[in-house]
Design an enzyme around this catalytic site. Structure first.
Site, PDB file in Angstrom:
ATOM      1  N   HIS A   1       6.361   0.265   5.676  1.00 30.31           N
ATOM      2  CA  HIS A   1       5.405  -0.644   5.043  1.00 30.31           C
ATOM      3  C   HIS A   1       4.484   0.148   4.118  1.00 30.31           C
ATOM      4  O   HIS A   1       4.281  -0.224   2.969  1.00 30.31           O
ATOM      5  CB  HIS A   1       4.598  -1.379   6.115  1.00 30.31           C
ATOM      6  CG  HIS A   1       3.675  -2.417   5.582  1.00 30.31           C
ATOM      7  ND1 HIS A   1       4.107  -3.484   4.826  1.00 30.31           N
ATOM      8  CD2 HIS A   1       2.319  -2.552   5.680  1.00 30.31           C
ATOM      9  CE1 HIS A   1       3.067  -4.243   4.497  1.00 30.31           C
ATOM     10  NE2 HIS A   1       1.978  -3.694   4.996  1.00 30.31           N
TER      11      HIS A   1
ATOM     12  N   PHE B   1      -2.138  -9.055   7.194  1.00 32.41           N
ATOM     13  CA  PHE B   1      -3.425  -9.518   7.698  1.00 32.41           C
ATOM     14  C   PHE B   1      -3.194 -10.616   8.737  1.00 32.41           C
ATOM     15  O   PHE B   1      -2.305 -11.453   8.604  1.00 32.41           O
ATOM     16  CB  PHE B   1      -4.273 -10.090   6.561  1.00 32.41           C
ATOM     17  CG  PHE B   1      -4.894  -9.052   5.660  1.00 32.41           C
ATOM     18  CD1 PHE B   1      -4.763  -7.700   5.903  1.00 32.41           C
ATOM     19  CD2 PHE B   1      -5.641  -9.437   4.553  1.00 32.41           C
ATOM     20  CE1 PHE B   1      -5.345  -6.751   5.079  1.00 32.41           C
ATOM     21  CE2 PHE B   1      -6.229  -8.502   3.708  1.00 32.41           C
ATOM     22  CZ  PHE B   1      -6.084  -7.164   3.977  1.00 32.41           C
TER      23      PHE B   1
END
Length: 413
Positions: free
Chosen positions: A304, A401
């Site tokens: 990521h 998030f």
């Protein structure tokens, strides 16, 4: 009985290129898709960050005028990449049953340009000037709907919204839907188009963006000791997935096998990752478990790696928890260094890079790494590196998030 799920088509429009092959070639060449923004609003609004990774080919240069007028940029990118993947899979003009074709498509934010443009119109010109297509253009499922209608996919059209983990989750869900027999063919992917002053200002306010305005091309630097945040990007990635039986019956070319996926939640903080990476580690284990694999089988990782000080270390701790000291010898590519962070579209683009890494047996490079953080002892690939012979398994990680974690595992075919 578990079915083998295979990848037969790839499509992308990204900061590196207007197609998947162009994006892959630019990635291997070590190019950066990040540059200074030339829009008037950058200076007018005195934005603290003046650069981003914009799509290299503008959608209006690819789509018809009517399509660009009736679709938000996020849906425009989705349609471009999905059409490419569909054609790449050899399905254009085929007799595939539309009732057996599904769509798992995602976004992190959706039609932001449409929403904010409509708000400006309402304030400046009144309600009668707000376009009647505003809601269909801004809704998060608009991209999935556009892809479904264009490709005549009638099995289902579903939308995943889990921030920056969205499109990896969409691919994991597509695996499940094919296993359950909901469809024989699925177009899966994700899109994002929010290179807009509001997200730039918002991300900058939370200290998430790099502020290297003087050198945009080197601003995204995963694992570097001087990293200072991510670079906002835009674009879309799409992959065509099929059961192996269906693909072989029609003589399709197969890039790789989608071996499994894992989805977990940190339940920790709305923006910060679990500092120990436990939720991310569980997602890796889940993907490997579905793939019938062990950590020892993994030969490559597309991380990521957003280039944020906190996020990169949390992911390293997650990988260390799964792979132990062996993680220090697994080739890791952090491709956001070149593409920026496409938010809800980033996982699909990185899945494509992972698939092509296996297909070509070549790990792509991580650019801008000049001084590796001594707390992150990964074997980061900095120039194209052969992955060797024999069966290969690779994973692609996405975290977002809200504590969303998604990981997919691909196997060479």
């Amino acid at each position: 009985m578990t079915k083998k799920i295979v990848v037969t088509g790839l499509g992308a429009t990204s900061p590196l290129g207007g197609t998947a092959p162009e994006s892959w070639a630019a990635l291997l060449a070590g190019e950066s898709g990040v540059a200074s923004l030339q829009q008037d609003w950058v200076k007018e609004l005195d934005l603290p960050v003046t650069f981003a990774a914009q799509a290299k080919v503008r959608p209006e240069d690819v789509l018809s005028r009517q399509e660009t007028k009736r679709l938000d940029p996020s849906s425009q990118f989705a349609l471009i990449s999905a059409r490419e993947a569909w054609a790449d899979a050899g399905l254009e003009g085929s007799d595939v049953d539309p009732d057996r074709v599904g769509v798992d498509y995602s976004t992190g934010i959706g039609g932001l340009w449409t929403l904010l443009d409509a708000w400006d119109t309402l304030k400046e010109k009144g309600p009668r000037r707000v376009l009647p297509m505003t809601i269909p253009m801004l809704m998060p499922n608009a991209a999935a709907a556009a892809v479904s209608m264009n490709l005549k996919a009638r099995a289902y059209a579903r939308t995943d919204v889990s921030a920056c983990a969205s499109s990896t989750e969409a691919i994991a869900n597509a695996y499940d839907h094919l296993q359950k027999g909901y469809a024989d063919v699925v177009v899966a992917g994700g899109t994002e188009a929010v290179v807009h002053p509001l997200p730039i200002a918002s991300f900058a306010a939370m200290q998430a963006l790099s502020k290297r305005n003087d050198d945009p091309a080197t601003a995204s630097r995963p694992y570097d000791i001087s990293r200072d945040g991510f670079v906002l990007g835009e674009g879309a990635g799409s992959i065509v997935l099929e059961t192996e039986e269906h693909a072989l019956a029609r003589g399709a070319r197969i890039y790789a096998e989608l071996a499994g996926g894992g989805v977990t939640s940190d339940s920790y903080h709305i923006t910060a990752p679990d500092p120990e990476g436990s939720g991310a580690a569980r997602a890796v284990y889940a993907a490997l478990g579905q793939a019938g694999a062990t950590p020892d089988d993994v030969a490559h990782i597309n991380a990521h790696a957003t280039s944020t000080p906190v996020g990169d270390i949390a992911e390293y701790k997650a990988l260390l928890a799964v792979f132990g000291d062996r993680v220090h010898s697994i080739p890791v590519s952090a491709t956001k260094a070149a593409t920026g962070h496409l938010l809800g579209g980033t996982g699909a683009l990185e899945a494509i890079f992972t698939i092509l890494a296996l297909h070509n047996r070549l790990a792509p490079p991580t650019i801008n790494l000049t001084s590796q953080d001594p707390e992150i002892l990964l074997d980061v690939v900095t120039s194209p590196r052969p992955l060797g012979d024999g069966p290969l398994l690779a994973i692609s990680n996405s975290f977002g998030f809200g504590g969303h974690n998604s990981v997919v595992a691909f196997r060479s075919y």
